[in-house]
Enzyme design. Structure first.
Site: not given
Length: 1235
Positions: A50, A305
């Site tokens: 990510c 994330h």
């Protein structure tokens, strides 16, 4: 349309077996999904990338960087086709970055892949599965690009766009001498701790001065002494794009741990850098920078994330923000245009007229409507005009559908239009587009998007303020100079400045994607229906049953689910040419009592999907009234229930003795409970109910007389329920089981024990919750949290997990299910654990390292059921801290043994029937290619076997000194001294399943360890399979292919060296025979004996062969087979065979069956009755072995009890050891030298 479906032989209609399970459809690799309404593409996450996706999207939405990269052609960068050539200088990273940007701009897919790009980084050790810092990646990626572009016209690309200059100055207060040091920067790192925002920190860094005085004086070179001075820093050169890294991660020196600063840190959408620059004589606009990207981190310092907020400078995406539309922005159009814009006929005609050949696939027509008008068919027209396909079908005078209804075009009389009509059509689309919210080019409303890996969503500019603070907050800021202007031709034009070769590649890829989607859609739109033909059924025993055979009564039909019920009815009419009268199609279902009809399929204009017909549905074809002259009741209310009824019957004619008899009976669910008396012919009595199939240990409930009028369903009865019927004059308690209890209420509560596994400081360790089988799991969990006095936050992050009898926590049960649906028994224990239960599309899996494990040693993980085996393996390796690629997965069976490997690594877990609660084993070793076997090869030397060429001492000399014998004890092999099965590991061998046994021997002789033995011929080798660390099955027939032996993927083989060649026939059996020493409880050395079983596997034949071999009278010998795992001898005699004959059939007179199960390699003890007439065959070692077995069994029993006790007290202590964290892996990108 249906091919040969309607030919007379009905070859396409299978006569499948009725009532079988649904087939698993093998799905091919589906094409990627098209772009969503934003018309922007995301980037697929490879497992932990990510951070990479967020940075790449930022670079992609930096048009100046993207176009500068596109300007470098193949003549400078080389071609990817030449990357494997040794002398070619191919700059792979810029080329892959170009391809990725082209895919993000032009390829019609929801998300692009970065696999090719990360491969060009030289990532070969699962780097994409690890989490890294995006700030670190920013510097490393730019460094790699600079190195890759050396010697090209883009050598200064990074320096020109991103590099700036800082100057540090120290001014002497005495002589005013200025000492300065200049340094370049790629990004400005700014502190977050104890700072309110970006502008405050820039003031601290580039406005305020540090004064050297008192005890901290500065040594001036000009004055040559310590003087007072002032130190400051300024921005000397500003880059076109300014990158700012926020230092949110700090170290707590008191706690000695890292932490993330989540305090509020503001930053402006536009910033004036003039106060922080060395030069300030330029126009103010030269110092203005606009924010265009914010990389956001959610989580803590050990994991999290990334996603990114990005401003679409070129308006490439479809941005919709209804709240930004003002009430004054109303389109005043002519009434005629508004009416036409609301007419779907005019709108669809307009779109088709603009298409080449005036033809378009039906599936793309809706997408074109959304793209041109900004509003979908379902949103504007479906409520009034129905589905799009149905609307086209209802207007055949205008639209022409292809035979398979996949494409649509205009009829010829509608193709010719006057120029004024075409202009009117354009105006209609413009009208709709202007009415669509968010598609008007309002420059005052910037187009911002939240790009989260594959997903792209439009956001408002004010949403950025939500990322000032918290666990999810801004981590990197990207500003662009306000004076940078984009050319008008770049606006909403994704093809702008893209090289021609990439345009052609993307256009070809889009055409291929469309073809694949069309093929996939066609394949996914067909499903199988099971047609039950009414004339072939009869109604008896309360349900429908085939009259003749299931083969004639049930037909399978493959049909397109996009077609209508009318089409289905017409197809069945053509199949059943002899059908007379009305045809009614009804949904049926197989229940324990038989087949039951539920509801009729009405509405011939509905598609099968709209009628909610599922794949594998059972369709009953009949006249809608009766079957075989019997009127049929339909629906859920009258569903037949198969109940087991216990009642008293006389044991025989004239006997007064009664016995309890269980008999099945079928009743409609809406029948009254009192119908039981009618079915049994009993006038009246008492009824007791039990909702499970067995009465042992369960609770019986008496039905009050006033409830006899209630239906079976109202009383909660289901298929398999037990009903106990007693006559009115019998003793009410006489028929109840000893463990049963009499209850007078259907709603009696039972208990469920909930244990606290949340590692909390709660005083309560476990509670009992009053429940019924219909209590919802969520209610139990919430009540347990309250009674255990735990934090309310656990309601959002906890689950209930059943505990088995060994204390192991099982798979979490869903909150929405009842105890009955979750198969949780009353009185059992469940654990309240941290973490959410898996959703319906997720799997809860246990996994462990190696193959020799015990219950409780597993780790667990939650994954999507659509995850591939390869990706699942990577996640499990990462969680277990293992590295390397030589691993594979095996599914563990119920007895904790490793099963077959999961060979189809691209198949999904769902396709391989992996279920929640399954245990997978991480096994070291790479799987062989398809059609090949990879197996360990051992050298086998039987202990003290006479007739063999060499002793073990001699063999040890032949092998290297490092090779050692791995002795697997045989647990008491017969002999005067302890003996053992000796296996020496030679190595692994990979061989094709098409190879023969003799080729396997030849390849095994080529192993380095075997070549030292100088075996002269393959005929001097025996090959055995190895099971439980001992030879098991002898492989014979040299020219037989290995696949015929069905070795399996876990096979191990061992080689045995012979003194002379042998060629065993298919009926020859190899036995190890040992002659018992008279007067001693011991045997002589073992000797190989070949027994020809052509005349049968009888005891007499074996005795005769042994007598001939040892030159003894057959009546003076006694033989017995040895079972080393039990330390027992079983005598073989004709008397045993005669007993077996009387009990079994004559053809079972064989030693291959029980109780001997004689096979190759078995040990046969021989006793000469002339010198030893004792019946005992055992040895002293057998006595010792049995004692050891008893001792081991006792130790295992104690160990299990200790383990069970430890499992129950696993979380009894409040203190939990700190989590171990492995060392962080460094991030690197490997680049070849181009200097």
């Amino acid at each position: 349309m249906f091919g040969n479906l309607f030919e007379e032989d009905y070859s396409s209609v299978s006569s499948s077996q009725y009532g079988r399970g649904k087939k698993l459809k093998t799905k091919g690799l589906e094409p990627p999904a098209p772009r969503e309404f934003t018309n922007l593409s995301g980037i697929r996450n490879q497992g932990g990338t990510c951070y990479l996706s967020s940075l790449l999207q930022t670079l992609h939405f930096t048009p100046e960087f993207r176009e500068a990269l596109f300007s470098l052609g193949p003549e400078e960068l080389g071609s990817l086709e030449d990357k494997d050539k040794p002398d070619a200088k191919v700059r792979i990273i810029p080329l892959q970055l170009q391809r990725l940007f082209a895919q993000l701009l032009l390829l019609d897919q929801e998300a692009a892949s970065t696999i090719d790009l990360t491969d060009s980084f030289g990532w070969t050790n699962d780097e994409e599965m690890r989490q890294h810092d995006v700030q670190e990646l920013n510097r490393i990626l730019f460094s790699a690009l600079e190195t890759s572009l050396v010697g090209t016209s883009g050598h200064d690309l990074i320096h020109r766009l991103y590099h700036g200059t800082i100057v540090n100055q120290i001014v002497c207060k005495e002589c005013k001498n200025i000492s300065e040091r200049q340094e370049d920067f790629l990004d400005l790192t700014v502190a977050v701790k104890n700072v309110s925002g970006l502008e405050d920190e820039l003031c601290n860094m580039y406005v305020e001065e540090e004064i050297f005085d008192y005890d901290n004086l500065y040594h001036c070179g000009t004055c040559d002494r310590l003087v007072k001075a002032a130190k400051s820093a300024k921005l000397r050169k500003l880059p076109p794009f300014l990158t700012i890294s926020l230092l949110r991660f700090n170290f707590d020196f008191v706690k000695c741990e890292r932490y993330k600063d989540t305090s509020c840190y503001t930053f402006p959408l536009r910033i004036n850098l003039k106060p922080f620059c060395e030069q300030s004589e330029l126009d103010d606009m030269e110092y203005m920078y606009d924010l265009f990207s914010v990389i956001i981190h959610k989580g803590g310092c050990y994991g999290g994330h990334y996603h990114v907020y990005i401003k679409d400078v070129d308006h490439l995406g479809n941005w919709q923000c209804q709240e930004e539309i003002s009430d004054t922005n109303v389109n005043v159009k002519a009434p005629q245009s508004e009416e036409e814009a609301n007419d779907p006929l005019v709108v669809l005609k307009t779109i088709l007229l603009q298409e080449e050949a005036n033809q378009i696939p039906v599936d793309q027509l809706g997408q074109k409507l959304l793209k041109k008008t900004g509003i979908s068919w379902n949103k504007k027209y479906r409520k009034q005009h129905g589905p799009l396909r149905k609307f086209l079908q209802l207007h055949p005078q205008i639209f022409l559908l292809s035979t398979d209804e996949s494409t649509v075009s205009l009829l010829r009389n509608h193709l010719t239009q006057a120029p004024s009509d075409l202009q009117s059509c354009e105006q209609i689309l413009h009208t709709l587009a202007s009415e669509s919210p968010g598609l008007n080019d309002d420059t005052s409303c910037p187009h911002w998007f939240d790009i989260n890996d594959s997903k792209v969503h439009p956001i408002r500019e004010k949403d950025i303020t939500q990322q000032f603070q918290g666990k999810e907050s801004a981590y990197m800021l990207f500003y662009r100079k306000a004076t940078l202007q984009r050319p008008p031709e770049a606006r909403a034009n994704p093809r702008y400045r893209v090289p021609c070769h990439l345009l052609k590649e993307m256009d070809a890829a889009n055409i291929l994607l469309q073809m694949r989607r069309a093929e996939c859609d066609s394949a996914n739109s067909t499903f199988e229906l099971h047609l039950h033909l009414g004339p072939h059924y009869r109604f008896f025993n309360g349900a429908l049953h085939p009259a003749v055979s299931e083969t004639e009564s049930v037909w399978d039909l493959t049909f397109d689910k996009r077609k209508t019920l009318g089409d289905l009815r017409q197809s069945i009419f053509q199949l059943l040419e002899c059908w007379e009268g009305d045809m009614v199609l009804s949904v049926a279902k197989r229940v324990p009592a038989g087949l039951h009809v539920y509801h009729t399929l009405d509405g011939d204009d509905l598609t099968l999907c709209e009628a909610e017909v599922a794949d594998g549905e059972d369709i009953f074809v009949w006249n809608g009234v009766e079957v075989g002259g019997v009127q049929i009741q339909t629906g859920f209310d009258c569903e037949p229930l198969l109940l087991n009824i216990l009642h008293l019957e006389l044991s025989g004619e004239g006997s007064k003795c009664e016995q309890l008899v269980e008999s099945p009976h079928v009743f409609p669910a809406n029948a009254e409970v009192g119908a039981v008396f009618t079915a049994l012919g009993t006038p009246a009595g008492a009824i007791l109910m039990n909702s499970v199939e067995s009465a042992d240990g369960e609770c019986w409930t008496a039905v009050p007389k006033e409830d006899m009028k209630k239906t079976f369903r109202e009383q909660g009865l289901r298929n398999g329920s037990l009903i106990l019927v007693q006559d009115s004059d019998s003793d009410n308690n006489s028929l109840l089981p000893k463990q049963g209890r009499w209850t007078n209420s259907m709603n009696e509560l039972n208990w469920l024990q909930v244990k606290n596994f949340c590692q909390s400081e709660s005083e309560e360790k476990q509670v009992q919750i009053a429940v019924t089988m219909h209590t919802v799991v969520f209610d139990i969990r919430i009540k347990a949290i309250k009674e255990l006095k735990l934090m309310k936050e656990l309601a959002e992050n906890s689950c209930l997990r059943p505990i088995d009898r060994n204390g192991k926590l099982l798979c979490p049960v869903p909150d929405s299910s009842t105890l009955e649906e979750a198969e949780v028994k009353m009185g059992s224990s469940v654990g309240l654990c941290l973490g959410k239960a898996p959703t319906s599309s997720q799997l809860f899996l246990f996994f462990a390292l190696g193959t020799d494990i015990h219950p409780g040693a597993e780790m667990d993980i939650i994954v999507e059921e659509t995850l591939s085996v390869r990706d699942c393996l990577k996640i499990m390796l990462e969680k277990s801290g293992q590295q390397g690629e030589i691993w594979h997965l095996r599914k563990m069976d119920w007895c904790y043994e490793a099963g077959e490997p999961l060979c189809e690594e691209d198949a999904t877990l769902k396709e391989l029937m992996i279920r929640s609660g399954d245990t997978l084993l991480l096994t070291e070793g790479k799987l062989p290619p398809p059609g090949h076997l990879k197996m360990p090869i051992w050298w086998y030397q039987p202990a003290r076997l006479s007739g063999h060429c060499e002793s073990r001492d001699h063999l040890n000399c032949a092998f290297s000194q490092d090779s050692t014998w791995r002795a697997a004890p045989t647990q008491g092999a017969p002999g005067p001294e302890p003996a053992e099965v000796s296996l020496l590991y030679l190595g692994d061998m990979e061989i094709s399943e098409e190879a023969t046994l003799v080729e396997l021997k030849s390849q095994a002789l080529a192993l380095p360890s075997v070549s030292k033995l100088a075996v002269q011929s393959t005929a001097l080798l025996r090959v055995w399979t190895v099971e439980s660390k001992r030879p098991s099955r002898l492989l014979r027939t040299n020219w037989r292919q290995l696949k015929e032996y069905r070795l399996g993927r876990r096979a191990e083989l061992c080689l045995e060296l012979l003194q002379k060649e042998e060629d065993l026939g298919p009926r020859d059996v190899l036995l190890r025979t040992q002659l018992r020493i008279p007067g001693e409880r011991a045997y002589s050395l073992a000797t190989d004996l070949i027994w020809d079983t052509t005349r049968g596997w009888t005891a007499g034949s074996l005795r005769q062969r042994v007598a001939d071999f040892y030159s003894l009278p057959v009546e003076k010998i006694e033989i017995a087979k040895y079972f080393p795992e039990k330390f027992e001898w079983l005598p073989i005699s004709s008397w045993n065979q005669q007993v077996a004959k009387r009990k079994k059939k004559k053809n079972q007179d064989t030693l291959q069956g029980g109780p001997y199960y004689l096979k190759d390699g078995d040990t046969i003890g021989i006793k000469n009755l002339l010198f030893d007439d004792n019946d005992d065959f055992s040895t002293i070692r057998d006595d010792i072995g049995k004692e050891n077995q008893k001792r081991l069994a006792l130790e295992k029993k104690k160990s299990r009890e200790v383990h069970r006790a430890q499992s129950s007290d696993l979380f009894s202590n409040a203190g939990v050891p700190a989590r171990f964290r492995g060392p962080e892996a460094s991030l690197s990108i490997h680049v070849a030298s181009f200097r």
